[in-house]
Write a protein that holds these residues in place. Structure first.
Motif, PDB file in Angstrom:
ATOM      1  N   GLY A 394      -4.468  57.741  62.710  1.00 19.99           N
ATOM      2  CA  GLY A 394      -5.273  58.573  63.590  1.00 19.99           C
ATOM      3  C   GLY A 394      -5.489  59.990  63.113  1.00 19.99           C
ATOM      4  O   GLY A 394      -5.946  60.851  63.876  1.00 19.99           O
ATOM      5  N   ARG A 395      -5.189  60.266  61.854  1.00 14.81           N
ATOM      6  CA  ARG A 395      -5.337  61.628  61.343  1.00 14.81           C
ATOM      7  C   ARG A 395      -6.797  62.064  61.350  1.00 14.81           C
ATOM      8  O   ARG A 395      -7.698  61.264  61.136  1.00 14.81           O
ATOM      9  CB  ARG A 395      -4.792  61.726  59.919  1.00 14.81           C
ATOM     10  CG  ARG A 395      -3.322  61.436  59.805  1.00 14.81           C
ATOM     11  CD  ARG A 395      -2.848  61.639  58.389  1.00 14.81           C
ATOM     12  NE  ARG A 395      -1.442  61.284  58.249  1.00 14.81           N
ATOM     13  CZ  ARG A 395      -0.727  61.547  57.180  1.00 14.81           C
ATOM     14  NH1 ARG A 395      -1.275  62.160  56.151  1.00 14.81           N
ATOM     15  NH2 ARG A 395       0.544  61.204  57.121  1.00 14.81           N
ATOM     16  N   ARG A 508       7.753  57.315  62.594  1.00 11.43           N
ATOM     17  CA  ARG A 508       6.745  58.241  62.096  1.00 11.43           C
ATOM     18  C   ARG A 508       5.463  58.098  62.892  1.00 11.43           C
ATOM     19  O   ARG A 508       4.971  56.992  63.106  1.00 11.43           O
ATOM     20  CB  ARG A 508       6.462  57.967  60.620  1.00 11.43           C
ATOM     21  CG  ARG A 508       5.381  58.871  60.048  1.00 11.43           C
ATOM     22  CD  ARG A 508       5.049  58.475  58.626  1.00 11.43           C
ATOM     23  NE  ARG A 508       3.957  59.291  58.121  1.00 11.43           N
ATOM     24  CZ  ARG A 508       2.997  58.851  57.330  1.00 11.43           C
ATOM     25  NH1 ARG A 508       2.994  57.602  56.951  1.00 11.43           N
ATOM     26  NH2 ARG A 508       2.048  59.651  56.907  1.00 11.43           N
ATOM     27  N   ALA A 509       4.922  59.211  63.351  1.00 11.71           N
ATOM     28  CA  ALA A 509       3.645  59.208  64.041  1.00 11.71           C
ATOM     29  C   ALA A 509       2.940  60.516  63.731  1.00 11.71           C
ATOM     30  O   ALA A 509       3.568  61.498  63.345  1.00 11.71           O
ATOM     31  CB  ALA A 509       3.831  59.045  65.546  1.00 11.71           C
ATOM     32  N   THR A 510       1.628  60.519  63.904  1.00 15.10           N
ATOM     33  CA  THR A 510       0.842  61.707  63.596  1.00 15.10           C
ATOM     34  C   THR A 510       0.393  62.378  64.882  1.00 15.10           C
ATOM     35  O   THR A 510      -0.164  61.738  65.769  1.00 15.10           O
ATOM     36  CB  THR A 510      -0.387  61.329  62.752  1.00 15.10           C
ATOM     37  OG1 THR A 510       0.061  60.803  61.513  1.00 15.10           O
ATOM     38  CG2 THR A 510      -1.253  62.551  62.487  1.00 15.10           C
ATOM     39  N   LEU A 511       0.656  63.661  64.968  1.00 17.80           N
ATOM     40  CA  LEU A 511       0.188  64.470  66.081  1.00 17.80           C
ATOM     41  C   LEU A 511      -0.830  65.456  65.531  1.00 17.80           C
ATOM     42  O   LEU A 511      -0.490  66.326  64.732  1.00 17.80           O
ATOM     43  CB  LEU A 511       1.352  65.218  66.735  1.00 17.80           C
ATOM     44  CG  LEU A 511       0.995  66.148  67.904  1.00 17.80           C
ATOM     45  CD1 LEU A 511       0.396  65.343  69.042  1.00 17.80           C
ATOM     46  CD2 LEU A 511       2.225  66.902  68.370  1.00 17.80           C
ATOM     47  N   ASN A 512      -2.090  65.300  65.905  1.00 18.31           N
ATOM     48  CA  ASN A 512      -3.128  66.202  65.430  1.00 18.31           C
ATOM     49  C   ASN A 512      -3.079  67.511  66.201  1.00 18.31           C
ATOM     50  O   ASN A 512      -2.994  67.530  67.427  1.00 18.31           O
ATOM     51  CB  ASN A 512      -4.508  65.560  65.603  1.00 18.31           C
ATOM     52  CG  ASN A 512      -4.744  64.451  64.600  1.00 18.31           C
ATOM     53  OD1 ASN A 512      -4.876  64.703  63.417  1.00 18.31           O
ATOM     54  ND2 ASN A 512      -4.761  63.212  65.081  1.00 18.31           N
ATOM     55  N   ALA A 513      -3.120  68.596  65.452  1.00 16.45           N
ATOM     56  CA  ALA A 513      -3.110  69.923  66.053  1.00 16.45           C
ATOM     57  C   ALA A 513      -3.965  70.845  65.208  1.00 16.45           C
ATOM     58  O   ALA A 513      -4.149  70.627  64.012  1.00 16.45           O
ATOM     59  CB  ALA A 513      -1.686  70.460  66.153  1.00 16.45           C
ATOM     60  N   THR A 514      -4.504  71.866  65.838  1.00 18.01           N
ATOM     61  CA  THR A 514      -5.333  72.841  65.137  1.00 18.01           C
ATOM     62  C   THR A 514      -4.724  74.218  65.302  1.00 18.01           C
ATOM     63  O   THR A 514      -4.440  74.653  66.422  1.00 18.01           O
ATOM     64  CB  THR A 514      -6.771  72.844  65.693  1.00 18.01           C
ATOM     65  OG1 THR A 514      -7.343  71.546  65.500  1.00 18.01           O
ATOM     66  CG2 THR A 514      -7.621  73.877  64.971  1.00 18.01           C
ATOM     67  N   LEU A 515      -4.509  74.894  64.173  1.00 19.22           N
ATOM     68  CA  LEU A 515      -4.004  76.257  64.177  1.00 19.22           C
ATOM     69  C   LEU A 515      -5.171  77.228  64.097  1.00 19.22           C
ATOM     70  O   LEU A 515      -6.192  76.940  63.476  1.00 19.22           O
ATOM     71  CB  LEU A 515      -3.080  76.491  62.986  1.00 19.22           C
ATOM     72  CG  LEU A 515      -1.799  75.652  62.915  1.00 19.22           C
ATOM     73  CD1 LEU A 515      -1.091  75.920  61.600  1.00 19.22           C
ATOM     74  CD2 LEU A 515      -0.886  75.954  64.075  1.00 19.22           C
ATOM     75  N   ALA A 516      -5.016  78.366  64.706  1.00 15.86           N
ATOM     76  CA  ALA A 516      -6.015  79.426  64.589  1.00 15.86           C
ATOM     77  C   ALA A 516      -5.313  80.729  64.220  1.00 15.86           C
ATOM     78  O   ALA A 516      -4.239  81.025  64.749  1.00 15.86           O
ATOM     79  CB  ALA A 516      -6.785  79.586  65.899  1.00 15.86           C
ATOM     80  N   PRO A 517      -5.896  81.512  63.307  1.00 16.31           N
ATOM     81  CA  PRO A 517      -7.098  81.176  62.541  1.00 16.31           C
ATOM     82  C   PRO A 517      -6.826  80.054  61.549  1.00 16.31           C
ATOM     83  O   PRO A 517      -5.680  79.701  61.310  1.00 16.31           O
ATOM     84  CB  PRO A 517      -7.421  82.488  61.820  1.00 16.31           C
ATOM     85  CG  PRO A 517      -6.097  83.152  61.664  1.00 16.31           C
ATOM     86  CD  PRO A 517      -5.329  82.821  62.910  1.00 16.31           C
TER      87      PRO A 517
END
Length: 525
Positions: A394-395, A508-517
């Motif tokens: 799911g990346r 193992r699992a993927t957690l999508n996250a967005t950093l700013a900036p």
């Protein structure tokens, strides 16, 4: 469940503010790392461990030295240092010809990562750099850590005084070096041994000279062949890191694989000491046959040599955990790095599909396998077709540009469109369209920028053939992300893209996250 995951992520971000180990009493060790990177990939694991020790305040990496004649060893070391944001670490290299000149994974690291100079010949002479750096250090302060053949150190011992110091190499070493740590030889040494360890065998004359003439204490290590490390780097650091590239390219290891840990063990002991994992056997002299490289041990209470023995009473996993804890402690801070997000497709990190292909030799994976100069291609003789890359687990990846290479003029497309999807292909958003994309008989490789990039789990490239009877042929597709982490840019916000997550049996699992900036140290990939 989200509450606990969020707490973990906050702990990761806040925990990175601490750069020194709790309760650290000693000042960081000053280390010069002398390596034959390219012969085995665990050299890169060792260098990652040292950068982790630097991050935690346990070591100062004074320089990295290449000890072979490979034209890619010095730029490879430079590239790894640069990935950690430490391009200022000096790199020196052997100037002698003929000692292990071939390149292996080092060429791939050099191809993928920025570095200052094209080839090793453009970097400083290791002996000159050793002398310059040692002269500036406090007396008896430097640990020289050698994990390859000992040619650089033999040349250093033989070096005469120069304009900067009248001291010859041996006197300079005696004045400035605290200890030499050597990964080389067999331990415990046997009086009737017939086979030499590889590092000593590759240059037995230098090994014999260093063991007989080096004026400070020497700690020898032959351990590591029963200890694995490296896998956690792929899972816990950004996937574009140089160790994963090196281990993937090394035969028998592969993507997310472990490697035996001779060199990382020497690095661990250099920065943290032997206990509790190893015992140090003291009181002797290591004697090396200058013709064969076979080493034997002469007991001598006044001898300055010692060697490591694994403590058999402690579980092996304790050593492996200690090695990998430091390997993953460093922070990737690459500058101006272009990352092919589909680089590990063949290793299973992506699912590659297409509308169709001509035969078993022209499947879609051929466009993502990294082969050069069109040796393999995806071919579909339909007038219009598509090829697709979906990231595993799911990346979602932020592709900023893409590359399409079409080697045969008669099968080049007249139109290319790029689409993105985040719902397993139920719906697609058009990201880019190129009518008359500019392919010619000579211009077979084209790069296209995405004006407004966003994160997508799947990318699809649709193509319309210029010649409907021939169809389309694509030898290379790259889905590139521009990664740039300038120093001193703090994380201002973190947005999670899931409200819940399932942890599979393998943990193992993927957690999508967005950093700013966006241009910050990428801690969460």
């Amino acid at each position: 469940m989200l509450r606990y995951i969020s707490a973990t992520l906050v702990g990761i971000v806040l925990g990175c503010c601490c750069t020194s180990p709790c309760g650290a009493a000693e000042p960081p060790h000053t280390v010069i790392f002398d390596t034959d990177a390219g012969g085995d990939c665990d050299d890169i694991g060792a260098l990652f461990l040292l950068h982790g020790a630097v991050e935690r305040g346990e070591a100062k990496l004074l320089a990295t030295m290449g000890c072979t004649s490979s034209k890619t060893i010095a730029p490879c070391l430079d590239a790894v240092n640069g990935w950690f944001g430490r391009s200022d670490i000096p790199v020196g290299t052997l100037k002698d010809d003929g000692l292990l000149p071939n390149s292996s994974y080092t060429a791939e690291v050099v191809r993928r990562f920025p570095h200052k100079f094209p080839e090793s010949k453009d970097y400083p002479d290791a002996v000159v750099l050793y002398r310059q750096l040692l002269l500036k250090q406090p007396d008896h302060s430097v640990i020289v850590l050698a994990v390859g053949p000992l040619r650089n150190l033999a040349n250093l011992l033989k070096s005469p005084g120069d304009k900067d110091s009248p001291l010859d190499g041996k006197a300079l070493v005696a004045k400035k070096v605290r200890r030499l740590d050597v990964m080389g030889g067999n331990y415990p040494p046997f009086a009737k041994a017939k086979e030499a360890e590889w590092n000593f065998e590759m240059d037995p004359v230098s090994a014999a000279l260093v063991c007989s003439e080096w004026p400070t204490e020497i700690l020898f290590n032959g351990e590591g062949g029963s200890t694995n490390s490296g896998r956690r780097v792929t899972y816990e650091l950004p996937e574009h890191n140089p160790l994963t590239v090196a281990y993937t390219a090394y035969p028998g290891v592969g993507y997310a694989g472990d490697r035996l840990s001779w060199d990382p063990v020497s690095c661990l002991v250099a920065v943290r000491g032997a206990e509790p994992w190893y015992r140090v056997v003291k009181g002797g002299t290591n004697v090396v046959n200058p013709k064969t490289g076979v080493n034997t041990w002469n007991p001598d209470t006044k001898g300055k040599h010692s060697y490591l023995v694994l403590d058999q009473k402690r579980p092996k996993r304790e050593v492996e955990t200690a090695l990998e804890d430091l390997m993953v402690a460093g922070k990737g801070r690459p500058r101006n790095l272009l990352v092919n997000t589909a680089y590990y497709a063949r290793a299973g990190a992506c699912r590659i599909t297409c509308r169709g292909h001509v035969d078993a030799n022209s499947v879609a994976m051929n466009a993502f396998d990294g082969e050069k100069k069109g040796r393999t291609s995806w071919v579909d003789q339909s007038p219009s077709s598509w090829i697709q890359c979906q990231y595993a687990d799911g990346r979602k990846r932020l592709v900023t540009s893409y590359v399409v290479e079409c080697p045969r003029k008669e099968r080049q497309p007249q139109t290319i469109e790029l689409y993105g999807s985040n719902d397993n292909g139920e719906t697609w958003t058009r990201l880019n369209v190129r009518n008359d994309p500019g392919f010619t008989e000579l211009a077979t490789r084209r790069t296209f920028d995405i004006v407004t990039p966003a994160k997508w789990n799947a990318y699809r490239i649709s193509l319309v053939a210029a010649d409907e009877e021939e169809g389309v042929e694509v030898s290379t597709i790259e889905l590139n992300e521009e990664v740039d982490c300038p120093p001193g840019v703090p994380v201002q916000s973190l947005a999670l893209e899931e409200t819940e997550i399932a942890i599979p049996a393998n943990g193992r699992a993927t957690l999508n996250a967005t950093l700013a900036p966006l241009k910050v140290v990428d801690l969460l990939k």
